[in-house]
Design an enzyme around this catalytic site. Sequence first.
Site, PDB file in Angstrom:
ATOM      1  N   ASP A  75       0.818  -1.213   0.000  1.00 51.53           N
ATOM      2  CA  ASP A  75       0.000   0.000   0.000  1.00 51.53           C
ATOM      3  C   ASP A  75       0.853   1.265   0.000  1.00 51.53           C
ATOM      4  OD1 ASP A  75      -2.139  -1.668   0.017  1.00 51.53           O
ATOM      5  OD2 ASP A  75      -2.758  -1.259   2.078  1.00 51.53           O
ATOM      6  N   ARG A  80       2.895   6.407  -2.790  1.00 54.09           N
ATOM      7  CA  ARG A  80       3.934   7.119  -3.536  1.00 54.09           C
ATOM      8  C   ARG A  80       3.533   7.311  -4.997  1.00 54.09           C
ATOM      9  NH1 ARG A  80       7.864  10.194  -1.106  1.00 54.09           N
ATOM     10  NH2 ARG A  80       8.519   9.193   0.846  1.00 54.09           N
ATOM     11  N   ASN A 150      -4.230   8.762   2.260  1.00 53.75           N
ATOM     12  CA  ASN A 150      -4.571   8.079   3.508  1.00 53.75           C
ATOM     13  C   ASN A 150      -4.963   9.045   4.621  1.00 53.75           C
ATOM     14  OD1 ASN A 150      -4.485   5.384   2.923  1.00 53.75           O
ATOM     15  ND2 ASN A 150      -2.679   4.922   4.147  1.00 53.75           N
ATOM     16  N   TYR A 193      -3.236   4.087   9.756  1.00 48.73           N
ATOM     17  CA  TYR A 193      -2.825   4.595  11.069  1.00 48.73           C
ATOM     18  C   TYR A 193      -4.039   4.829  11.971  1.00 48.73           C
ATOM     19  CZ  TYR A 193       0.165   7.420  14.219  1.00 48.73           C
ATOM     20  OH  TYR A 193       0.864   7.914  15.283  1.00 48.73           O
ATOM     21  N   SER A 194      -5.097   5.355  11.399  1.00 47.67           N
ATOM     22  CA  SER A 194      -6.305   5.624  12.184  1.00 47.67           C
ATOM     23  C   SER A 194      -6.850   4.359  12.830  1.00 47.67           C
ATOM     24  CB  SER A 194      -7.375   6.263  11.286  1.00 47.67           C
ATOM     25  OG  SER A 194      -8.592   6.435  11.981  1.00 47.67           O
ATOM     26  N   SER A 196      -5.211   1.726  13.756  1.00 48.85           N
ATOM     27  CA  SER A 196      -4.343   1.303  14.856  1.00 48.85           C
ATOM     28  C   SER A 196      -4.549   2.159  16.100  1.00 48.85           C
ATOM     29  CB  SER A 196      -2.873   1.352  14.421  1.00 48.85           C
ATOM     30  OG  SER A 196      -2.434   2.683  14.259  1.00 48.85           O
TER      31      SER A 196
END
Length: 298
Positions: A75, A80, A150, A193-194, A196
């Site tokens: 991902d 990138r 993201n 990230y959210s 986690s």
Amino acid sequence: MKKVAIYGQAYTTLAEKEVKILLDVLEKHNIVAFFEQQFYDLFVENDSLNKKYPTYTHFNDLSNTFDVMFTIGGDGTILRAVTYIRDLNIPIMGINTGRLGFLATIQKDQIEEAINLVLKKEYTLQERSLLQIETFPNTEDFSELNFALNEVTIARRNTTSMIGIKTFLNQEYLTNYWADGLIIATPTGSTGYSLSCDGPVILPNSKSFVITPIAPHNLNARPMVIPDDTEIHLEVSAREKDFLISLDSRIATVSQETKIKIKKASFTIKSILPKNQSHLKTLRGKLLWGEDTRNEAL
């Protein structure tokens, strides 16, 4: 499909095998492939290609004449790749050599089948919204690439002390988050990230964003889902003189006086979903929903 772009970040034995499979299928259908220059150089150094291929190095080298961009990796590679595509409306198909792969979902043994489905137009395009950031004063690092697929993250820097993040939605005060940081995530980023940090999973076509505090001190602070037409303003206070802003994996250090405005970007990224796949199927597989793991250790 006549012309495609190929993007990757690292050379591995697995990546080499998957690229060769991809090239064989493309050549079978007389499709021209352009490599990102640095990725191409890695293959040349390892003497892994049997002929020369055209290359690109920048967003300006691409155009909407490209039918697809294939990414080789996980991902993070797709995040990138988005910096090359931007608003060109080139759909992405991710071939997974990474770990989880919520975005890069095509496995090695599915490459030919996936391309054949695309050629037969047996696929759907998922439109994925992005976040756009503006800072006052201007942050040079984000002057050209001021968007994130993201999330946008505000975080403390070089300290164990919390930071205060005063948050306004459409100019109306919401709260002051005392935390290690704050994540503003898109539906795509809701599984990153959210997630986690105990944020909810949001489906890609949801018209919403999520605000997720990172290790909040005020324990009644919880992730909050908001409409994606909301304009978010942030003001940071901290013991340190500066803090961090990250757009996906691109990070800048800014002074504490910097004010931030975040809103939905004016363009979307399109990901290709062959008819034999679905986002719910991906979620079940990656998050092990509905799986009984009690006997796996026996």
